[in-house]
Write a protein that holds these residues in place. Structure first.
Motif, PDB file in Angstrom:
ATOM      1  N   SER A   8      64.891  -0.073  48.312  1.00  0.00           N
ATOM      2  CA  SER A   8      64.055  -0.871  49.203  1.00  0.00           C
ATOM      3  C   SER A   8      63.847  -2.273  48.663  1.00  0.00           C
ATOM      4  O   SER A   8      63.978  -2.529  47.466  1.00  0.00           O
ATOM      5  CB  SER A   8      62.683  -0.192  49.387  1.00  0.00           C
ATOM      6  N   ASP A   9      63.541  -3.175  49.583  1.00  0.00           N
ATOM      7  CA  ASP A   9      63.056  -4.514  49.215  1.00  0.00           C
ATOM      8  C   ASP A   9      64.030  -5.254  48.303  1.00  0.00           C
ATOM      9  O   ASP A   9      63.683  -5.633  47.181  1.00  0.00           O
ATOM     10  CB  ASP A   9      61.649  -4.404  48.590  1.00  0.00           C
ATOM     11  N   ILE A  10      65.225  -5.481  48.837  1.00  0.00           N
ATOM     12  CA  ILE A  10      66.208  -6.251  48.048  1.00  0.00           C
ATOM     13  C   ILE A  10      65.967  -7.751  48.215  1.00  0.00           C
ATOM     14  O   ILE A  10      66.384  -8.539  47.376  1.00  0.00           O
ATOM     15  CB  ILE A  10      67.663  -5.860  48.389  1.00  0.00           C
ATOM     16  N   GLY A  48      63.894  -1.678  54.309  1.00  0.00           N
ATOM     17  CA  GLY A  48      63.391  -2.969  54.738  1.00  0.00           C
ATOM     18  C   GLY A  48      63.175  -4.026  53.691  1.00  0.00           C
ATOM     19  O   GLY A  48      63.338  -3.806  52.499  1.00  0.00           O
ATOM     20  N   ASP A  49      62.783  -5.205  54.173  1.00  0.00           N
ATOM     21  CA  ASP A  49      62.791  -6.442  53.391  1.00  0.00           C
ATOM     22  C   ASP A  49      64.190  -6.630  52.795  1.00  0.00           C
ATOM     23  O   ASP A  49      64.370  -6.803  51.585  1.00  0.00           O
ATOM     24  CB  ASP A  49      61.684  -6.468  52.329  1.00  0.00           C
ATOM     25  N   ILE A  50      65.146  -6.633  53.699  1.00  0.00           N
ATOM     26  CA  ILE A  50      66.542  -6.832  53.301  1.00  0.00           C
ATOM     27  C   ILE A  50      66.766  -8.316  53.030  1.00  0.00           C
ATOM     28  O   ILE A  50      67.353  -8.702  52.029  1.00  0.00           O
ATOM     29  CB  ILE A  50      67.479  -6.297  54.400  1.00  0.00           C
ATOM     30  N   GLY A  78      61.859  -4.808  57.517  1.00  0.00           N
ATOM     31  CA  GLY A  78      60.535  -4.984  56.920  1.00  0.00           C
ATOM     32  C   GLY A  78      59.898  -6.271  57.403  1.00  0.00           C
ATOM     33  O   GLY A  78      60.442  -6.963  58.278  1.00  0.00           O
ATOM     34  N   ASN A  79      58.742  -6.592  56.831  1.00  0.00           N
ATOM     35  CA  ASN A  79      58.016  -7.776  57.294  1.00  0.00           C
ATOM     36  C   ASN A  79      58.748  -9.077  56.997  1.00  0.00           C
ATOM     37  O   ASN A  79      58.518 -10.084  57.664  1.00  0.00           O
ATOM     38  CB  ASN A  79      56.610  -7.810  56.693  1.00  0.00           C
ATOM     39  N   HIS A  80      59.627  -9.086  55.999  1.00  0.00           N
ATOM     40  CA  HIS A  80      60.385 -10.309  55.707  1.00  0.00           C
ATOM     41  C   HIS A  80      61.623 -10.440  56.590  1.00  0.00           C
ATOM     42  O   HIS A  80      62.285 -11.466  56.560  1.00  0.00           O
ATOM     43  CB  HIS A  80      60.800 -10.336  54.234  1.00  0.00           C
ATOM     44  N   ASP A  81      61.956  -9.394  57.314  1.00  0.00           N
ATOM     45  CA  ASP A  81      63.142  -9.440  58.173  1.00  0.00           C
ATOM     46  C   ASP A  81      62.818 -10.081  59.516  1.00  0.00           C
ATOM     47  O   ASP A  81      61.658 -10.162  59.919  1.00  0.00           O
ATOM     48  CB  ASP A  81      63.696  -8.018  58.363  1.00  0.00           C
ATOM     49  N   PHE A 156      60.141   4.065  57.704  1.00  0.00           N
ATOM     50  CA  PHE A 156      59.635   2.748  58.121  1.00  0.00           C
ATOM     51  C   PHE A 156      59.345   1.968  56.853  1.00  0.00           C
ATOM     52  O   PHE A 156      59.412   2.512  55.740  1.00  0.00           O
ATOM     53  CB  PHE A 156      58.385   2.877  59.008  1.00  0.00           C
ATOM     54  N   HIS A 157      59.019   0.687  57.025  1.00  0.00           N
ATOM     55  CA  HIS A 157      58.825  -0.180  55.856  1.00  0.00           C
ATOM     56  C   HIS A 157      57.425  -0.047  55.257  1.00  0.00           C
ATOM     57  O   HIS A 157      57.267   0.132  54.047  1.00  0.00           O
ATOM     58  CB  HIS A 157      59.089  -1.634  56.264  1.00  0.00           C
ATOM     59  N   HIS A 158      56.407  -0.131  56.104  1.00  0.00           N
ATOM     60  CA  HIS A 158      55.029  -0.226  55.605  1.00  0.00           C
ATOM     61  C   HIS A 158      54.403   1.152  55.390  1.00  0.00           C
ATOM     62  O   HIS A 158      54.317   1.948  56.341  1.00  0.00           O
ATOM     63  CB  HIS A 158      54.152  -0.966  56.613  1.00  0.00           C
ATOM     64  N   GLY A 195      59.003   1.722  52.157  1.00  0.00           N
ATOM     65  CA  GLY A 195      59.197   0.745  51.082  1.00  0.00           C
ATOM     66  C   GLY A 195      57.971  -0.135  51.022  1.00  0.00           C
ATOM     67  O   GLY A 195      56.843   0.357  51.116  1.00  0.00           O
ATOM     68  N   HIS A 196      58.190  -1.466  50.864  1.00  0.00           N
ATOM     69  CA  HIS A 196      57.136  -2.478  50.965  1.00  0.00           C
ATOM     70  C   HIS A 196      56.236  -2.530  49.743  1.00  0.00           C
ATOM     71  O   HIS A 196      55.710  -3.588  49.410  1.00  0.00           O
ATOM     72  CB  HIS A 196      56.298  -2.222  52.224  1.00  0.00           C
ATOM     73  N   SER A 197      56.048  -1.395  49.079  1.00  0.00           N
ATOM     74  CA  SER A 197      55.083  -1.331  47.985  1.00  0.00           C
ATOM     75  C   SER A 197      55.629  -1.959  46.706  1.00  0.00           C
ATOM     76  O   SER A 197      54.871  -2.330  45.822  1.00  0.00           O
ATOM     77  CB  SER A 197      54.698   0.118  47.707  1.00  0.00           C
TER      78      SER A 197
HETATM   79 FE   FE2 Z   1      57.423  -5.844  52.740  1.00  0.00          FE
END
Ligand code: FE2
Ligand code: FE2
Length: 259
Positions: A8-10, A48-50, A78-81, A156-158, A195-197
């Protein structure tokens, strides 16, 4: 038995004064490690947050990186996507389509199959997350259609619960009681994966296991670890998770550092 990796979160494009080179190297290192495993995985999940800024250039980088893997890649935003560029580069979709990126994917593994409901918990322009009403209705339908006795994951991401990190809890997934109501109708779900954490965490939600993958780009410090240098540790190496579901439907998770 169904076995897969979870990363996650690359955050491709995350620039610490290096033009994103560090983030690219860490993501490539993790995928290279997975490609170099002597054994087989049934899938690799990326929650997410790819991309870090959601630009076309970052998604071109992501498409090249993920496309080069020998594994079956599954992912959600994710939120950055950014939904449009994500759709266009990673799914061959319409770049003008700003609706949630929700997909259900059934993967045939070497010894069995599994279904992944890949949900979009992002809210465009915000850091926190929520599964909107259309996504929850879609998820309800997907879970109702899976009647086989095989692994079923909601991804999901969050995270929909606090993880007790001061940086992540204010931007977790909210409105989670609506998700719990959907899950209560489908007790055959194996687990929830997020992910996200930026920290590996195992907890529960709606009576199900909830596993948050570690972050590839950085690791979140917990308050008791000290946050004087900021909440994110950039010195720790990337980590990943391996999930195994046995024929009884029990999930076991192993975490690995990628040196
Ligand atoms: Fe995130
Ligand atoms: Fe992230």
């Amino acid at each position: 038995m169904f076995t897969f990796a979870h990363i996650s979160d690359i955050h491709l494009g995350y620039d610490r004064g290096d033009g994103g080179a560090r983030a690219a190297e860490r993501a490539a290192r993790v995928l290279r490690t997975l490609d170099g495993l002597p054994g087989e995985l049934d899938a690799v999940l990326l929650t997410g947050d790819i991309a870090d800024h959601g630009t076309d250039a970052e998604y071109a980088e992501a498409a090249a990186l993920l496309g080069a893997s020998r594994h079956r890649l599954l992912h959600c935003p994710g939120n950055h996507d950014a939904r449009g560029p994500y759709r266009a580069a990673l799914l061959g979709g319409d770049p003008q389509d700003g609706s949630p990126v929700n997909r259900a994917v059934r993967v045939r593994g070497a010894e069995g199959s599994a279904t992944f409901a890949l949900c979009d918990s992002s809210i465009p322009g915000r850091g926190d997350g929520r599964l909107d009403d259309a996504t929850l209705a879609w998820l309800d339908g997907v879970l109702a259609q899976v009647t086989r006795a095989e692994p079923l994951f909601v991804c999901f991401h969050h995270p929909p619960v606090p993880l007790y990190g001061q940086y992540v809890d204010p931007v977790r997934q909210f409105g989670e009681e609506r998700l719990a109501a959907v899950l209560d109708r489908h007790p055959h779900v194996t687990a929830l994966l997020c992910g996200h954490s930026h920290t590996p965490a195992v907890t529960g939600f709606a009576g199900l296991p909830l596993v948050a993958a570690p972050g590839v780009v950085s690791t979140l410090r917990m308050p008791w670890e000290g946050e004087a240098d900021g909440p994110m540790d950039h010195a720790l190496p990337p980590m990943l998770a391996f999930h195994v579901v046995d024929d009884a439907g029990r999930l076991t998770t192993h975490f690995r550092v990628v040196p």
